[in-house]
Enzyme design. Sequence first.
Site, PDB file in Angstrom:
ATOM      1  N   ARG A   1      31.363  29.519  51.780  1.00 16.40           N
ATOM      2  CA  ARG A   1      31.275  30.896  51.323  1.00 16.40           C
ATOM      3  C   ARG A   1      31.764  30.923  49.888  1.00 16.40           C
ATOM      4  O   ARG A   1      32.685  30.201  49.528  1.00 16.40           O
ATOM      5  CB  ARG A   1      32.148  31.808  52.180  1.00 16.40           C
ATOM      6  CG  ARG A   1      31.928  33.260  51.818  1.00 16.40           C
ATOM      7  CD  ARG A   1      32.592  34.223  52.776  1.00 16.40           C
ATOM      8  NE  ARG A   1      32.392  35.582  52.249  1.00 16.40           N
ATOM      9  CZ  ARG A   1      33.076  36.638  52.633  1.00 16.40           C
ATOM     10  NH1 ARG A   1      34.006  36.514  53.553  1.00 16.40           N
ATOM     11  NH2 ARG A   1      32.842  37.818  52.110  1.00 16.40           N
TER      12      ARG A   1
ATOM     13  N   HIS B   1      34.421  36.685  46.066  1.00 15.73           N
ATOM     14  CA  HIS B   1      35.848  37.051  46.106  1.00 15.73           C
ATOM     15  C   HIS B   1      36.362  37.099  47.542  1.00 15.73           C
ATOM     16  O   HIS B   1      37.522  37.417  47.769  1.00 15.73           O
ATOM     17  CB  HIS B   1      36.115  38.359  45.360  1.00 15.73           C
ATOM     18  CG  HIS B   1      35.247  39.493  45.790  1.00 15.73           C
ATOM     19  ND1 HIS B   1      35.278  40.007  47.054  1.00 15.73           N
ATOM     20  CD2 HIS B   1      34.298  40.195  45.129  1.00 15.73           C
ATOM     21  CE1 HIS B   1      34.407  40.992  47.158  1.00 15.73           C
ATOM     22  NE2 HIS B   1      33.783  41.120  46.011  1.00 15.73           N
ATOM     23  N   ASN B   2      35.492  36.758  48.489  1.00 15.87           N
ATOM     24  CA  ASN B   2      35.896  36.620  49.885  1.00 15.87           C
ATOM     25  C   ASN B   2      36.678  37.823  50.403  1.00 15.87           C
ATOM     26  O   ASN B   2      37.663  37.664  51.133  1.00 15.87           O
ATOM     27  CB  ASN B   2      36.713  35.325  50.072  1.00 15.87           C
ATOM     28  CG  ASN B   2      35.934  34.099  49.647  1.00 15.87           C
ATOM     29  OD1 ASN B   2      34.756  33.982  49.956  1.00 15.87           O
ATOM     30  ND2 ASN B   2      36.557  33.203  48.912  1.00 15.87           N
ATOM     31  N   CYS B   3      36.257  39.004  49.971  1.00 18.97           N
ATOM     32  CA  CYS B   3      36.900  40.241  50.404  1.00 18.97           C
ATOM     33  C   CYS B   3      38.382  40.305  50.045  1.00 18.97           C
ATOM     34  O   CYS B   3      39.180  40.920  50.767  1.00 18.97           O
ATOM     35  CB  CYS B   3      36.718  40.469  51.909  1.00 18.97           C
ATOM     36  SG  CYS B   3      35.000  40.578  52.385  1.00 18.97           S
ATOM     37  N   THR B   4      38.753  39.625  48.964  1.00 14.36           N
ATOM     38  CA  THR B   4      40.159  39.659  48.553  1.00 14.36           C
ATOM     39  C   THR B   4      40.224  39.897  47.051  1.00 14.36           C
ATOM     40  O   THR B   4      40.818  39.097  46.315  1.00 14.36           O
ATOM     41  CB  THR B   4      40.877  38.333  48.882  1.00 14.36           C
ATOM     42  OG1 THR B   4      40.184  37.265  48.198  1.00 14.36           O
ATOM     43  CG2 THR B   4      40.894  38.041  50.353  1.00 14.36           C
TER      44      THR B   4
END
Lengths: 132, 241
Positions: B193, B196-199
């Site tokens: 993946r 911003h990986n949900c962060t």
Amino acid sequence: MGDDQFYREFILDHYRNPRNFGRLEGPDITHEEYNPLCGDLVGMDFRLRDGVIDEVRFHGRGCAISQASASLLTQRLHGMSLEDARSISREDVLGELGIEISPARLKCALLPLKALKVGAWGLAGSEHDEFE
Amino acid sequence: MTGRRILVVDDDESSLELLIVALRGEGYIAKGVSDGLAAEAEVQDFRPDLALVDLQLGDGVVDGLTVARRLRTSSDVPLMFLTGGGMIKTVRLHETTYADVPHKFEAGTHPIAEVIGLGAAIDYVEGIGLPAIRAHDERLIEYTYEALSDIEGLRIFGPPPGPDRSGVFSFDVAGIHPHDMATILDRHDVAVRSGHNCTMPLMERLDVAATTRASVYLYTDPAEVDRLVEAIGDAKRIFSV
């Protein structure tokens, strides 16, 4: 693996040495588009003379595809009438990149075109979605 | 899910028949029983993977809840209640009054395949055993951490192997945007993946636009980690970094 073909040398060249990179002072049109999913940013500044794009600069940050696509688009736009620019399609942009863009990377490739169209004509709604 | 066995307990003969036909149409082996008292014996006999029990059994002898409690004492078959309807208060020619939340949102077919699937997943994990999974994970974490640490210009986020390190490796290679990295890794059949990986606040804190994230777990082996390392090398070659 075919990566060399995907990241063709001219794309990497536009990424490393972007054409028309920077800002214009007092542009007639300026607009930034941001893709929150990946953090790609592409901004476009235009100076017009008699309806023709006399000067164009882009700025931003992001992956090789988005930045090379922006660099290529500025080359195409320079000296073009704004009216003609309006008819540039996503197929034109993808054709110029000349590589097969996976669905996940379409946004990267089309972000500069979106910056042009939203900036120049404020396209929104369904026409806007074309670039999503 | 085809070939799984489902027992339906419903005293309404037409509902029962309809359900059996529908379930068989989906490829299940379905059997119906209209008498709540017979359900227990039928579970022993038919050995279903799932029992669907009408909550409002109306035969006046046992209700669905009682049937369920009895089944629970003699079997560990997954249970689901058929409550049906329940989403409206009244329907008239020109107006409808819906039931209160949450009931009005809970009409329709129950997640039958999901319940059976969850059971199968739990059986699978228990069959291997959590300690074995953890041991495998720890070996791979160590292996992956060392392999990635050897790559010049690669920064691993998060702590070294130890109690605080999971098998999720976020990393960044200077000069290669994570989306370009992910595209190249994908072409080596390595799925990661990127982004911003949900962060997003963490990305800001780390001062990176995005990261690439590779994960190792039960279904990963060291040869696949080697392939990841090789693919990262290819990305570095393409981008000349």
